[in-house]
Write a protein that holds these residues in place. Structure first.
Motif, mmCIF file in Angstrom:
data_model
loop_
_atom_site.group_PDB
_atom_site.id
_atom_site.type_symbol
_atom_site.label_atom_id
_atom_site.label_comp_id
_atom_site.label_asym_id
_atom_site.label_seq_id
_atom_site.Cartn_x
_atom_site.Cartn_y
_atom_site.Cartn_z
ATOM 1 N N LEU A 123 12.810 15.786 16.236
ATOM 2 C CA LEU A 123 14.417 15.961 16.924
ATOM 3 C C LEU A 123 13.786 16.607 17.694
ATOM 4 O O LEU A 123 13.825 18.127 17.727
ATOM 5 C CB LEU A 123 15.761 15.922 16.570
ATOM 6 N N PHE A 166 20.824 12.026 12.630
ATOM 7 C CA PHE A 166 19.646 13.322 10.941
ATOM 8 C C PHE A 166 20.367 13.282 9.903
ATOM 9 O O PHE A 166 21.193 14.073 10.302
ATOM 10 C CB PHE A 166 19.047 13.997 12.593
ATOM 11 N N CYS A 209 15.069 12.119 11.132
ATOM 12 C CA CYS A 209 15.743 11.604 11.943
ATOM 13 C C CYS A 209 15.334 10.680 12.664
ATOM 14 O O CYS A 209 14.166 9.791 12.883
ATOM 15 C CB CYS A 209 16.554 12.588 13.511
#
Length: 378
Positions: A36, A241, A258
């Motif tokens: 992420l 996530f 995630c």
């Protein structure tokens, strides 16, 4: 409401408060589904286009990373930016962002360093100009103890209803686990601008884990507009996530895994309604706070407020029966929706019981109040 799970030293019941119970039978690890990247930016930021360029060129130099990361943008210049929504400023404040663009990779230091100051995790555009450090690669190469899947999610184009189901395994004892679900929308200029969040708090909701597994579901009806910007489901994605997060101590902040899915690729079949977890009962047994739910495998999430404060330590004639604390709690379990919230208020005498001499000096007096405050950690 932001619900915090406070581990109280004298209120912790080992058998009943396994709010983040993990399976100890195995220590299996998983490869990361995605990394992420959260970018703090804004339309009025003169440096942000160059930051986008640096990140794009970084990815082009590493084509193997092209499908291994999720880029999510939080806008901050709300007075000049139609894409701004309130929670973006909340997130910026949480991370104490002091310049744009700023990047956060998996909400941690990719090299494994741990800091209490959240600003220490942020990176500027220069971080992606060269390959002296490989931020995304460092995270991709680090195995994780959390798996994640969006299997079972759906989107009904007629009602514009999203049902997002996130499930997976947790194979280690991890601190302060949260689930976060954001809705993103692309446009001709920017990819992945955060437009809404499906979790109850922008900081994430507490993740109920039982028997080493979790299974949560959220629903959201996509409006025709978010602020002044028209929504376009064909250009929307959902990011989910699992993270460790404590806004009072960022030392162990980390996104464990995630994943992302395009809204219009989801099946239109609605999920069957899930049963709601039974609300917990709240009792004091001895000096333990005990919660119970009729739902098997329930985990408990609660906050505590009290009228006890440091000011009471200077009160000469304190009536302890007037000192109270209130517990607000709900229960969650894999495969169930969260229970309704319940509250119960106790006096401090309920907690103290016959052990009124809290500080152990042989007498019951005003001097016991500081010990009570420390006991409750309020």
């Amino acid at each position: 409401m932001k619900v915090k799970h406070i581990l109280l030293a004298a209120l912790c019941c080992a058998s009943a408060l396994c709010a983040q119970a993990q399976s100890k039978a195995a220590a299996r690890t998983f490869t990361r589904s995605k990394v992420l990247i959260e970018k703090h930016t804004g339309l009025a930021c003169p440096n942000c286009p160059d930051g986008d360029r640096a990140l794009r060129e970084y990815i082009e130099r590493h084509p193997d990373y092209a499908d291994k990361f999720v880029e999510m943008r939080h806008n901050n210049y709300h007075s000049f930016d139609n894409y701004f929504v309130d929670f973006q400023l909340d997130i910026s404040d949480m991370w104490r962002v002091d310049g744009w663009p700023r990047y956060f990779v998996d909400r941690c230091d990719p090299n494994g360093n741990r800091y209490t100051d959240p600003r220490s995790y942020g990176m500027g555009r220069g971080e992606f100009d060269g390959d002296s450090t490989d931020e995304i690669g460092n995270r991709l190469n680090k195995l994780t103890n959390v798996s994640i899947a969006l299997t079972g999610s759906s989107y009904n184009p007629t009602s514009k209803t999203l049902n997002i189901r996130v499930s997976g395994e947790v194979t280690a004892s991890l601190p302060n686990l949260h689930i976060n679900i954001f809705l993103l929308q692309d446009d001709d200029r920017f990819e992945g601008t955060s437009r809404a969040f499906l979790t109850k708090s922008v900081h994430g909701d507490w993740l109920p884990v039982s028997g080493g597994r979790y299974d949560v579901m959220y629903s959201y009806v996509i409006p025709d507009k978010i602020r002044t910007i028209a929504t376009d489901p064909s250009r929307m994605r959902v990011v989910a996530f699992v993270s460790s997060f404590d806004d009072a101590d960022f030392t162990f902040s980390e996104v464990h895994n995630c994943d992302v899915v395009s809204v219009t690729t989801l099946p239109s079949t609605m999920l069957l309604p899930r049963q709601q977890c039974a609300a917990p009962t709240i009792e004091i047994q001895g000096q333990n706070l005990v919660m119970k739910s009729k739902t098997p495998g329930a985990a408990y999430f609660y906050s505590v407020t009290s009228n006890v404060s440091a000011d009471l330590t200077t009160t000469k004639n304190l009536d302890l029966s007037r000192a109270t604390f209130t517990v607000t709690a709900y229960a969650g379990a894999p495969g169930y929706t969260d229970s309704r919230e319940v509250t119960k208020t106790f006096t401090l005498l309920d907690l103290i019981g016959d052990l009124k001499d809290v500080n152990g000096d042989g007498t019951v007096s005003i001097a016991d109040i500081p010990a009570l405050i420390k006991l409750l950690r309020i």
